[in-house]
Design an enzyme around this catalytic site. Structure first.
Site, PDB file in Angstrom:
ATOM      1  N   GLU A  76       0.793  -1.226   0.000  1.00  0.00           N
ATOM      2  CA  GLU A  76       0.000   0.000   0.000  1.00  0.00           C
ATOM      3  C   GLU A  76       0.828   1.280   0.000  1.00  0.00           C
ATOM      4  O   GLU A  76       0.397   2.285  -0.565  1.00  0.00           O
ATOM      5  CB  GLU A  76      -0.921   0.024   1.238  1.00  0.00           C
ATOM      6  CG  GLU A  76      -2.064  -0.962   1.199  1.00  0.00           C
ATOM      7  CD  GLU A  76      -3.201  -0.505   0.283  1.00  0.00           C
ATOM      8  OE1 GLU A  76      -3.064   0.576  -0.324  1.00  0.00           O
ATOM      9  OE2 GLU A  76      -4.192  -1.234   0.171  1.00  0.00           O
ATOM     10  N   SER A 334     -28.014 -29.222  50.532  1.00  0.00           N
ATOM     11  CA  SER A 334     -27.132 -29.162  51.711  1.00  0.00           C
ATOM     12  C   SER A 334     -25.828 -28.432  51.447  1.00  0.00           C
ATOM     13  O   SER A 334     -24.923 -28.471  52.292  1.00  0.00           O
ATOM     14  CB  SER A 334     -26.818 -30.595  52.181  1.00  0.00           C
ATOM     15  OG  SER A 334     -27.989 -31.280  52.545  1.00  0.00           O
TER      16      SER A 334
END
Length: 713
Positions: A76, A334
């Site tokens: 680029e 429990s």
């Protein structure tokens, strides 16, 4: 005049400079929505959720992988490292190439200018817009470093379809992190944003391959790669259709902040292995009608969740499969008993082996039973915890205080007990309330770490020691077999077999497991020991073994107390063979042993009645004055509600009495009126009218006992 023109020129220049300085928004991508990205402790991707605009766009990262960085610059903007945001040479080449072609073939934009264009959205591509981009690009170069600009580009460049940004593209096209891209993959992603709509990997593959290989050749010429790397790179195939993103700890991912990148404490290999193990177990349990399974594992050193399975086996279609069971309130059974035991030790309510009653009781209509439907008369507190006996736990909660325990649960981080303590009553310790697996597991982990509201290390040591004695589902004794992993653990089963719990602790890890059905329906035989327990020990074997175990003896600030070996209370003057134990400081305030009279260990008549069959060595004392008989039901002050038959007639309630001499005859009186006699088994059914009453029992020696109660309407 010249001076005036100079002043005007200076002013104009200053204004333009000022405008240039303020022309760039502080946050270029302020309104851009991002995907939810969740990573493991090591930085591995656990999962992601698409952004609000339906784009796969990961939150920006501070760094860009070197291979992609080099490939992007070569493709680029080869002068990116040197220009101020605008490359005059690139603009000149662009103009020349466009004139020669007769149409636009090159834009001459730098990477910096492209960042500006991406931030401005879908502006029309005009010369004016190009000039604006160029001006803003020079300003961006002044604000950010070159690497920061590259990171912005990598995070927001389009990669075809609904894929935006390097990280999302790397996972969607190659199923890997951008850090692990090959040179061929990096080159592919470098050329894609050049024309994402026409260069999508799913189409125009020949053009894409040509561009990629040209870029690889340029990287070779520039010296970024060698000939061997180039040769293997050009042979790599292009990606196919987009791949699904990783999906580990999927329910945990849903809990993380939306649109953010979150680094969790989850350990990737633990999570992967535990998910596979839990799913395998879940498929087996599904054959028995148990559809759902959740697991939470915490590191006791730092309090982090290291594995989280909200609901195992997500590939098996069923109702409730998407429910995060680990974060859903479920009946506790429990599972809260260890916190009550530890808190009672810390408060001096009990000592580790204090005898607790285990006899039938009806407390305001609440008549608890043990899981095996038996009563044992009296059980030491640590044994009651290890065996998870319900009736002794209810007596303990009554002695400790419902309000205090309810408040303690909130301090332990359990957010689900939102109603007042009176709403739950004594059933709070047996599953009368609901809790979340993640919060329960954290409470246990905090308990091990010493960051729990239960601060006393001596009380915590005795609690963990008792939990080491819990029977394992495989019936293996870790003290006898070296290969068996040790754990202090506790199970829980809710009423109606709807919820099965198991929590296990080592010095390093705490494991929480829940099994059941998301819709709440019960399954016969669904218990903590049978369903959740085996999963817990599966997971324990997947974790690193603890190098050190809990201390062999209690440590911390405590006191030495002379303790009765029979009752577990502080020894009284008639208790034989008292032993000195290191106990929590509050043990000094505990009541002394009430069960020795004349040197004999003697329980109350009701306790003795149920204790003897399980303890043939127990002798008792038939001559103890004032304690020959004791009512088992009702308790003094109880409100009794008489059951009615379908036709409406009152059935009456069974009144029970314990007598030290099983063969004794007892005469019963209701409010001074004789109602019958019993022998051997002292039970009688009565149907008093609504209101207050007294039942009196008298034996052949003239001993008597009375109980007052109220019959409700």
């Amino acid at each position: 005049m010249k001076r005036r023109k100079g002043t005007i020129l200076i002013i104009i220049t200053g204004v333009l400079a000022g405008l240039w300085l303020i022309c760039l928004p502080r946050d270029l991508f302020k309104n851009v929505p991002y995907s939810t990205v969740v990573e493991s402790a090591e930085g591995e991707l656990l999962g992601a959720r698409i952004a609000d605009d339906q784009q796969w766009r990961f939150p920006p990262s501070d760094t860009v992988p070197d291979r992609y960085k080099r490939a992007l610059i070569q493709f680029e903007d080869r002068h990116f490292r040197y220009h101020p945001g605008v490359d005059p040479l690139a603009i000149f080449r662009s103009v020349r190439d466009n004139i020669r072609a007769g149409h636009v073939v090159s834009g001459g934009s730098t990477i910096t200018m492209q960042v500006i264009r991406l931030s401005r959205g879908k502006e029309r591509r005009t010369l004016y817009q190009k000039i604006i981009e160029a001006v803003l690009a020079t300003r961006l170069e002044l604000r950010l470093s070159k690497d920061e600009i590259l990171a912005l580009y990598a995070a927001h460049a389009p990669f075809g379809g609904n894929v935006v940004g390097l990280e999302a593209a790397s996972w969607r096209y190659f199923g890997a992190s951008a850090e692990n891209l090959t040179w061929a993959e990096a080159a592919t992603l470098a050329v894609l944003p050049n024309s994402p709509s026409s260069m999508h990997p799913g189409k125009n593959r020949d053009d894409l391959l040509l561009k990629r290989n040209r870029l690889l050749e340029r990287l070779l010429e520039h010296g970024d790669i060698d000939m061997d790397t180039y040769g293997s790179a050009v042979e790599e195939p292009l990606p196919g259709a987009p791949l699904p993103l990783p999906s580990l700890a999927s329910h945990y991912v849903e809990r993380c902040p939306k649109g953010k990148r979150t680094r969790t404490g989850i350990v990737y290999p633990f999570q992967k292995a535990i998910e596979e193990s839990a799913s395998r177990r879940s498929r087996e349990m599904a054959l028995e009608g148990i559809a759902d399974l959740a697991v939470v594992v915490m590191d006791n050193e730092n309090g982090e969740i290291v594995a989280y399975v909200g609901n195992a086996d997500g590939e098996r279609k069923r109702p409730g499969m998407d429910v995060d069971i680990a974060a859903s309130p479920r009946s506790t059974g429990s599972i809260l008993k260890p916190f009550l035991y530890a808190a009672a030790l810390e408060a001096g309510t009990i000592l580790p082996r204090t005898l607790l009653p285990d006899v039938p009781v009806n407390l305001g209509g609440f008549a608890p039973e043990n899981f095996d439907r038996q009563f044992y008369g009296a059980v030491h507190a640590d044994e009651a915890l290890a065996r998870s006996l319900n009736v002794p736990s209810v007596f303990l909660l009554r002695n400790y205080g419902i309000e205090k325990f309810h408040s303690l649960l909130g301090e332990c981080g359990m957010s689900t007990f939102t109603r007042g303590a009176s709403h739950y009553g004594l059933s709070l310790i047996l599953g009368g309330g609901e809790a979340r697996l993640d919060e329960v597991t954290k409470a246990y982990s905090d308990f091990v770490r010493g960051t729990s509201p239960i601060k006393d290390p001596v009380a915590r040591w005795y609690t963990l020691h008792a939990l080491e004695e819990v029977n394992r589902p495989d019936q293996l004794d870790w003290r006898l077999i070296r290969s068996v992993r040790k754990a202090a653990w506790k199970t829980g089963t809710s009423y109606g077999f709807r919820d099965a719990w198991a929590v296990g602790m080592t010095p390093r890890y705490t494991i929480g497991v829940w099994a059941g059905n998301a819709d709440g329906h019960g399954v016969p035989g669904l218990t903590g020991a049978r369903a959740a327990g085996p999963v817990l020990f599966d997971i324990l074997n997947l974790l690193p073994e603890a190098k050190l175990w809990f201390p062999e003896y209690p440590e911390g600030e405590g006191v030495y107390v002379e303790v009765c070996p029979d009752s577990g209370f502080p020894a009284g003057p008639e208790c034989p063979d008292a032993e000195s134990l290191f106990l929590p400081k509050a043990a000094r305030e505990a009541d002394t042993c009430p069960y020795h009279d004349g040197g004999e260990f003697t329980l109350t008549p009701a306790m003795e009645w149920y204790y003897k069959p399980h303890h043939p060595e127990y002798r008792g004392a038939s001559s103890r004055q004032g304690a020959v008989m004791e009512f088992i039901y009702p308790a003094p002050g109880t409100t009794v509600f008489l059951p009615r038959q379908l036709g409406g007639s009152v059935e009456g309630a069974v009144f029970r009495l314990a007598h030290r001499r099983p063969g004794a005859t007892v005469w019963w009186h209701l409010d001074q009126s004789y109602v019958g006699e019993t022998r051997f088994i002292h039970e009688i059914r009565l149907a008093p009218s609504p209101g207050k009453h007294t039942v009196t029992a008298v034996d052949g020696d003239g001993a008597s006992v009375s109980v007052s109660f109220t019959v409700g309407e």
